[in-house]
Enzyme design. Sequence first.
Site, PDB file in Angstrom:
ATOM      1  N   GLU A  33      -4.658  -1.121   5.549  1.00 30.18           N
ATOM      2  CA  GLU A  33      -4.467  -3.003   4.923  1.00 30.18           C
ATOM      3  C   GLU A  33      -5.669  -3.800   4.289  1.00 30.18           C
ATOM      4  O   GLU A  33      -5.646  -4.569   3.798  1.00 30.18           O
ATOM      5  CB  GLU A  33      -3.463  -3.160   5.818  1.00 30.18           C
ATOM      6  CG  GLU A  33      -2.126  -2.745   5.741  1.00 30.18           C
ATOM      7  CD  GLU A  33      -1.459  -2.860   4.790  1.00 30.18           C
ATOM      8  OE1 GLU A  33      -2.020  -3.756   3.958  1.00 30.18           O
ATOM      9  OE2 GLU A  33      -0.109  -2.356   5.010  1.00 30.18           O
ATOM     10  N   ASP A 169       3.674   9.648  -0.997  1.00 31.61           N
ATOM     11  CA  ASP A 169       2.825   8.736  -0.840  1.00 31.61           C
ATOM     12  C   ASP A 169       1.213   9.595  -1.228  1.00 31.61           C
ATOM     13  O   ASP A 169       0.256   9.404  -1.873  1.00 31.61           O
ATOM     14  CB  ASP A 169       2.046   8.741   1.168  1.00 31.61           C
ATOM     15  CG  ASP A 169       2.679   7.198   0.763  1.00 31.61           C
ATOM     16  OD1 ASP A 169       2.641   6.400   0.336  1.00 31.61           O
ATOM     17  OD2 ASP A 169       2.829   7.415   2.320  1.00 31.61           O
ATOM     18  N   GLU A 270      15.147  -0.348   0.836  1.00 32.55           N
ATOM     19  CA  GLU A 270      14.120   0.285   1.564  1.00 32.55           C
ATOM     20  C   GLU A 270      14.531   1.446   1.034  1.00 32.55           C
ATOM     21  O   GLU A 270      13.349   2.422   0.797  1.00 32.55           O
ATOM     22  CB  GLU A 270      13.638   0.165   3.122  1.00 32.55           C
ATOM     23  CG  GLU A 270      13.176  -1.249   3.296  1.00 32.55           C
ATOM     24  CD  GLU A 270      11.857  -1.407   1.971  1.00 32.55           C
ATOM     25  OE1 GLU A 270      10.961  -2.234   3.786  1.00 32.55           O
ATOM     26  OE2 GLU A 270      11.606  -1.437   0.774  1.00 32.55           O
ATOM     27  N   GLU A 291       7.252  -2.815  -6.291  1.00 33.38           N
ATOM     28  CA  GLU A 291       6.906  -1.903  -7.500  1.00 33.38           C
ATOM     29  C   GLU A 291       7.506  -1.466  -8.672  1.00 33.38           C
ATOM     30  O   GLU A 291       7.202  -1.210  -9.452  1.00 33.38           O
ATOM     31  CB  GLU A 291       7.191  -0.562  -6.459  1.00 33.38           C
ATOM     32  CG  GLU A 291       5.726  -0.414  -5.178  1.00 33.38           C
ATOM     33  CD  GLU A 291       5.817  -1.466  -4.655  1.00 33.38           C
ATOM     34  OE1 GLU A 291       4.878  -1.424  -3.518  1.00 33.38           O
ATOM     35  OE2 GLU A 291       6.872  -2.064  -4.151  1.00 33.38           O
ATOM     36  N   THR A 394      -4.772  -1.276  -4.621  1.00 33.30           N
ATOM     37  CA  THR A 394      -3.051  -0.901  -4.137  1.00 33.30           C
ATOM     38  C   THR A 394      -2.118  -3.018  -3.791  1.00 33.30           C
ATOM     39  O   THR A 394      -1.127  -2.786  -3.589  1.00 33.30           O
ATOM     40  CB  THR A 394      -2.771  -0.272  -3.079  1.00 33.30           C
ATOM     41  OG1 THR A 394      -3.608   1.191  -3.435  1.00 33.30           O
ATOM     42  CG2 THR A 394      -1.822  -0.275  -2.504  1.00 33.30           C
TER      43      THR A 394
END
EC number: 3.2.1.-
Length: 494
Positions: A33, A169, A270, A291, A394
């Site tokens: 992050e 991922d 989610e 997204e 990202t």
Amino acid sequence: LQILGNVSEFQRVVNVLQEGVDFDIDVNASVFETNIRVVGGLLSAHLLSKKAGVAVEAGWPCSGPLLRMAEEAARKLLPAFQTPTGMPYGTVNLLHGVNPGETPVTCTAGIGTFIVEFATLSHLTGDPVFEDVARKALKALWKNRSDIGLVSEYWTLNLLACFLCSFVDAILSIKKHKQSGDRTREITTVLITVMKSRVGQYDKAIKNYTKFDDWYLWVQMYKGTVSMPVFQSLEAYWPGLQSLIGDVDNAMRTFLNYYTVWKQFGGLPEFYNIPQGYTVDKREGYPLRPELIESAMYLYRATRDPTLLELGRDAVESIEKISKVDCGFATIKDLRDHRLDNRMESFFLAETVKYLYLLFDPDNFIHNDGSVFDVVITPYGECVLNAGGYVFNTEAHPIDPAALHCCRKRKEEQWEVEDLMQEFYSLKKNKKFTLKRASDHGEEESAKDPKDASSERGGEKRNSKKSSHSLLSCPSQSFNSKLAVLGQVFLDNT
């Protein structure tokens, strides 16, 4: 702020950052992050600061207060990469480094997303350590994929054991592979070939083992068998990535699947159970993730399909109707009844709002096709910036890839180039400038040898240039254009 055109607030925030940020604090920070938000945000702001009217120091973009802050933050993360595999720990203490009891388990996204920020930092500062550690992590990830080409969602940094196998991922790292560069044009050519091959192999494995009726399921890393028939909202960026590699038809079909889920709930839960067509227990929330909107923006740029604008409209209306409160926009705790949570994620502003704005603003400078650009003078020569082709990290912070060529310090990359645009649009100029390049041994070779350099005509230099033609299209005269060192496009006299 710059994308929205709010330059006054951009300038104010730059001043606030310079006056109040201190990274020498005793706190544990997420390496992933901190990189995408802090390092990426500072690099992006640094590269956009002149466009936003901020007074820049001599030597920009190779120097500046925001660049120094980004470098300081990134150095705080370097101890996390000191592992047997080169894959970074997930957490680091900004004052003391990695805690002795830090877990060796990390996720694939936390391994594969450093290359954009760290490579940019190395190219701007001249310190290769950042790009080196990012590349080592990526190589380790690639080396330890399974025999069928998949990688795990989680890894142990010492044993590389698989804990929870999925593909989600894994594809996060593909984006970073595709968008990275290297230090010389020769190495770049080889690297792009390698990276395209890796992207192709990942894409093939994903389609072979995870794709079912234009959905992508969670599968086991080693066998490819389905572990959970679910769609996770984070996966919704995948159609946008497919559009970037030219797989538009498959991208649109998958996007429409995801869009049906949005229309069912007014947002993306989610987790979504595909066979049951409903949310998964305790995963019913929607924290205003970007997204699906990101994919809509990229796909609209590729197709101009009005369906994508409809999604954008639906997103704006849903967010306004469901989540808007007095102090901002709240996370939707449960999409089944639209209950709200008392929080607003930072990525809502950094990503969701940004992608929505860009979806409906076709003339934004981010969408520049190369017909407009700026020329700046750096300590290493002339440099082209703001010509488009921005790479989003990202956290959706745009990085100008041309800037990576502005601060090269090696002699063989310091080419003397006169005004390209005068040559591009005018054949009447008679004055010629000889283009020379230093060899590996420091000796200059004449541009008379066509193998080593090219001649070009030039005129009076300008800081900004406009054209009715795109630099990426072919004008009537015969030429070969090359995106080369120092961020410049070169012209061969052929």
